[in-house]
Design a protein around this motif. Sequence first.
Motif, PDB file in Angstrom:
ATOM      1  N   PRO A   1       1.777  10.921  -1.654  1.00  0.00           N
ATOM      2  CA  PRO A   1       3.163  10.423  -1.628  1.00  0.00           C
ATOM      3  C   PRO A   1       3.557  10.007  -0.220  1.00  0.00           C
ATOM      4  O   PRO A   1       3.207  10.666   0.755  1.00  0.00           O
TER       5      PRO A   1
ATOM      6  N   LEU B   1      10.153   5.635  -2.105  1.00  0.00           N
ATOM      7  CA  LEU B   1       9.073   6.607  -2.268  1.00  0.00           C
ATOM      8  C   LEU B   1       7.947   5.941  -3.029  1.00  0.00           C
ATOM      9  O   LEU B   1       8.171   5.319  -4.070  1.00  0.00           O
TER      10      LEU B   1
ATOM     11  N   PHE C   1       3.696   6.313  -4.401  1.00  0.00           N
ATOM     12  CA  PHE C   1       2.557   7.179  -4.676  1.00  0.00           C
ATOM     13  C   PHE C   1       1.302   6.316  -4.694  1.00  0.00           C
ATOM     14  O   PHE C   1       1.245   5.291  -5.371  1.00  0.00           O
TER      15      PHE C   1
END
Length: 227
Positions: free
Chosen positions: A85, A138, A140
């Motif tokens: 992440p 954010l 990933f």
Amino acid sequence: MQYRIEGGSLPCVIIDLQPGETLISQSGGRTWSRGPIALETKAEGGIGKSLGRMLSGDSLFMSRYTAQGLAEIAFSSSFPGRIVPRVLQSGESIICQKSAFLCGTAGIDLAIHFQKKLGVGLVGGEGFIMQRVTGPGLVFLEVDGFCKEYDLAPGEQLICDTGVLAIMDATCQMDVQMVKGAKNMIFGGEGLFDTVITGPGKVHLQTMTVSKLAKLMIPFLPFEQKK
């Protein structure tokens, strides 16, 4: 947005969504979901950006998952390794290998990244085309095998095998250098070239790529004998 990464070497990220929160992934990226989630498939950023994403390993269309109430959604890695992440500030970018992008919040921008130096593109192991991921949001990312992180100081260099670099901050520079010494090149077993990463910035290295695994398996694959 709360999340947890589970699964050990075959990881998935499970994300809890509040009403109105949106995630994006490549088309068909979701592994499972629970609760009311609306799906929309679209060419994010127009046809030009969509074609660029396709060249960098992602799908032509992107999927948008928007929670209509409290919901849960999961995305799984496609190869044994680790899910990394990263929280990116507005305008902050990272460069990563093809197909590294797993999912991210709606503010994330995906684009193609060309290696400007011919030598890096030809022998660097990562190829001419990589992914550029820009915040805010954010994100990933998938890393193959074990993942090792380094924070490089300005001017500090990290030398690794070609194909080992998975993610680096856009502030880092990547180049290639030829292994010195004829005996080292022929008998050293390290190949002819190394990848050189120069800081400042964070770097993620990977220990096992899909291509490396395929090469290791070739001697053990049964081939039909020619008649």
